[in-house]
Motif scaffolding. Structure first.
Motif, PDB file in Angstrom:
ATOM      1  N   HIS A 251     -46.790  94.828 -28.931  1.00  0.00           N
ATOM      2  CA  HIS A 251     -47.809  95.000 -29.962  1.00  0.00           C
ATOM      3  C   HIS A 251     -47.340  94.369 -31.275  1.00  0.00           C
ATOM      4  CE1 HIS A 251     -45.174  98.488 -30.573  1.00  0.00           C
ATOM      5  NE2 HIS A 251     -45.537  98.422 -31.834  1.00  0.00           N
ATOM      6  N   ILE A 252     -48.271  94.273 -32.198  1.00  0.00           N
ATOM      7  CA  ILE A 252     -47.952  93.631 -33.471  1.00  0.00           C
ATOM      8  C   ILE A 252     -48.595  94.446 -34.593  1.00  0.00           C
ATOM      9  CG2 ILE A 252     -49.980  92.095 -33.353  1.00  0.00           C
ATOM     10  CD1 ILE A 252     -48.242  89.920 -34.590  1.00  0.00           C
ATOM     11  N   THR A 253     -47.924  94.544 -35.724  1.00  0.00           N
ATOM     12  CA  THR A 253     -48.550  95.164 -36.899  1.00  0.00           C
ATOM     13  C   THR A 253     -48.463  94.161 -38.050  1.00  0.00           C
ATOM     14  OG1 THR A 253     -46.449  96.161 -37.563  1.00  0.00           O
ATOM     15  CG2 THR A 253     -47.954  97.547 -36.273  1.00  0.00           C
ATOM     16  N   SER A 254     -49.415  94.239 -38.953  1.00  0.00           N
ATOM     17  CA  SER A 254     -49.446  93.266 -40.034  1.00  0.00           C
ATOM     18  C   SER A 254     -50.063  93.887 -41.289  1.00  0.00           C
ATOM     19  CB  SER A 254     -50.283  92.063 -39.573  1.00  0.00           C
ATOM     20  OG  SER A 254     -50.328  91.095 -40.570  1.00  0.00           O
ATOM     21  N   THR A 255     -49.515  93.521 -42.432  1.00  0.00           N
ATOM     22  CA  THR A 255     -50.124  93.945 -43.702  1.00  0.00           C
ATOM     23  C   THR A 255     -50.170  92.747 -44.655  1.00  0.00           C
ATOM     24  OG1 THR A 255     -47.941  94.689 -44.405  1.00  0.00           O
ATOM     25  CG2 THR A 255     -49.494  96.403 -43.762  1.00  0.00           C
ATOM     26  N   ALA A 256     -51.082  92.814 -45.622  1.00  0.00           N
ATOM     27  CA  ALA A 256     -51.193  91.719 -46.591  1.00  0.00           C
ATOM     28  C   ALA A 256     -51.354  92.282 -47.999  1.00  0.00           C
ATOM     29  CB  ALA A 256     -52.396  90.847 -46.247  1.00  0.00           C
ATOM     30  N   SER A 257     -50.815  91.534 -48.957  1.00  0.00           N
ATOM     31  CA  SER A 257     -51.010  91.931 -50.362  1.00  0.00           C
ATOM     32  C   SER A 257     -52.379  91.421 -50.834  1.00  0.00           C
ATOM     33  CB  SER A 257     -49.899  91.339 -51.224  1.00  0.00           C
ATOM     34  OG  SER A 257     -50.000  89.932 -51.212  1.00  0.00           O
ATOM     35  N   ASP A 258     -52.804  91.864 -52.005  1.00  0.00           N
ATOM     36  CA  ASP A 258     -54.084  91.376 -52.561  1.00  0.00           C
ATOM     37  C   ASP A 258     -53.987  89.874 -52.894  1.00  0.00           C
ATOM     38  OD1 ASP A 258     -55.495  93.672 -52.385  1.00  0.00           O
ATOM     39  OD2 ASP A 258     -55.113  94.338 -54.441  1.00  0.00           O
ATOM     40  N   PRO A 259     -55.146  89.196 -52.993  1.00  0.00           N
ATOM     41  CA  PRO A 259     -55.112  87.744 -53.295  1.00  0.00           C
ATOM     42  C   PRO A 259     -54.929  87.444 -54.788  1.00  0.00           C
ATOM     43  CG  PRO A 259     -57.363  88.448 -52.879  1.00  0.00           C
ATOM     44  CD  PRO A 259     -56.506  89.673 -52.662  1.00  0.00           C
TER      45      PRO A 259
END
Ligand SMILES: NC(=O)c1ccc[n+]([C@@H]2O[C@H](COP(=O)([O-])OP(=O)(O)OC[C@H]3O[C@@H](n4cnc5c(N)ncnc54)[C@H](O)[C@@H]3O)[C@@H](O)[C@H]2O)c1
Length: 288
Positions: A251-259
């Motif tokens: 499995h994979i998890t991912s997060t992103a910061s605001d643009p």
């Protein structure tokens, strides 16, 4: 690659810096095995920056011919034709009358393989059509942008038996191959953790141009929030950790910061009135 041994042989063989060269090299080696004098004939679909560049690599290789090219941009199509002729080959057939022109190229019976370097949404449909047409199919990254497209590629390959390769070139960089070689020779013992990144800001020359105009890739920053090019960082690491050739991805998890940085870029370079500042970007600055 059917097994790890074949993969190792392939890696040894692949000294060229690009995946396009890897494709041509693999095809050329296979052809050489089958019949020493056979020429490998490759059609190019999408002859923009990348497609034209990879075509140049192929044209520099002995035993590779480019009998057909396709692009909906007349200038890109003409430039591709010119390069083939300049390389001393006959003028290729050119297909450019509308978005489905590639189907005419695929219908030819004188092509062994097809390389696709179009915008992303077309990679999977064209690659599926190429396999169905019996041509070795090579797609630029990413070769699919939805789960359904991934399954379409797998299912079509299994139905047709035609080889299909995503041209992830970073796995074949000399430094990354050197690490792979060292790992396989046991220099680092058992690998328990790898850390990777693709720290390449393409905002001002690929998603948008230098003047701040949106290119086709820019739409993906508006529509999606993800690592748009995950295999550039993950590709080498997956090889190092034997993922898909001995181990599996669960499995994979991912997060992103605001643009925030995306807006700052347009404000800093073009001032407060640039239209991108009124655009809602889904894409975050840093995706981990
Ligand atoms: N692996 C790498 O390091 C690397 C580097 C650059 C680009 N790429 C990939 O290469 C692909 C192309 O990128 P690019 O920078 O060359 O973009 P580009 O815009 O320069 O080229 C894309 C070309 O596809 C053509 N096209 C669009 N629709 C078409 C259709 N229906 N039929 C035929 N041609 C069509 C366009 O006219 C254009 O010439 C992208 O998928 C990109 O992600 C990979």
């Amino acid at each position: 690659m059917p097994d790890r041994f074949a993969r190792r042989e392939f890696l040894k063989m692949t000294t060229a810096a690009t995946a396009g060269a890897a494709l041509a090299g693999t095809m050329a080696a296979r052809a050489a095995d089958e019949k020493a004098e056979k020429t490998v004939r490759i059609g190019i679909i999408g002859t923009g920056g990348r497609g034209h560049g990879l075509m140049g690599v192929m044209l520099s290789m002995k035993g590779v011919q480019v009998p057909a090219v396709c692009d909906i941009n007349p200038a890109a199509l003409q430039a591709a034709k010119d390069s083939v002729v300049k390389a001393g080959q006959p003028e290729p057939a050119a297909y450019g009358d509308g978005p489905d022109a590639y189907k005419k190229l695929l219908a030819r019976d004188d092509l062994d393989a097809v390389l696709t370097a179009t915008p992303w949404d077309l990679h999977a449909p064209i690659t599926v059509a190429a396999m169905k047409a019996g041509k070795y199919a090579a797609s630029e990254v990413p070769c699919a942008i939805t789960m359904q497209q991934c399954w379409d590629l797998v299912n079509t390959h299994e139905e047709t038996g035609v080889p299909c390769m995503m041209l992830e070139n970073w796995s074949y960089r000399r430094d990354n191959l050197a690490v792979l070689n060292m790992i396989r020779k046991g220099l680092f013992g058992r690998i328990v953790h790898c850390h990777c990144a693709h720290s390449h800001d393409c905002l001002d020359h690929w998603f948008y141009d230098k003047q701040g105009n949106k290119r086709w890739g820019g739409e993906y920053l508006i529509q999606r929030n993800c690592d748009q090019y995950p295999t550039h960082s993950l590709g080498p690491v997956l090889s190092w950790m034997d993922i898909n050739c001995g181990d599996t991805y669960d499995h994979i998890t991912s997060t992103a910061s605001d643009p925030i940085g995306i807006y700052e870029h347009f404000k800093r370079k073009f001032g407060p009135d640039h239209p991108a500042l009124k655009t809602q970007f889904k894409q975050g600055d840093i995706v981990t």
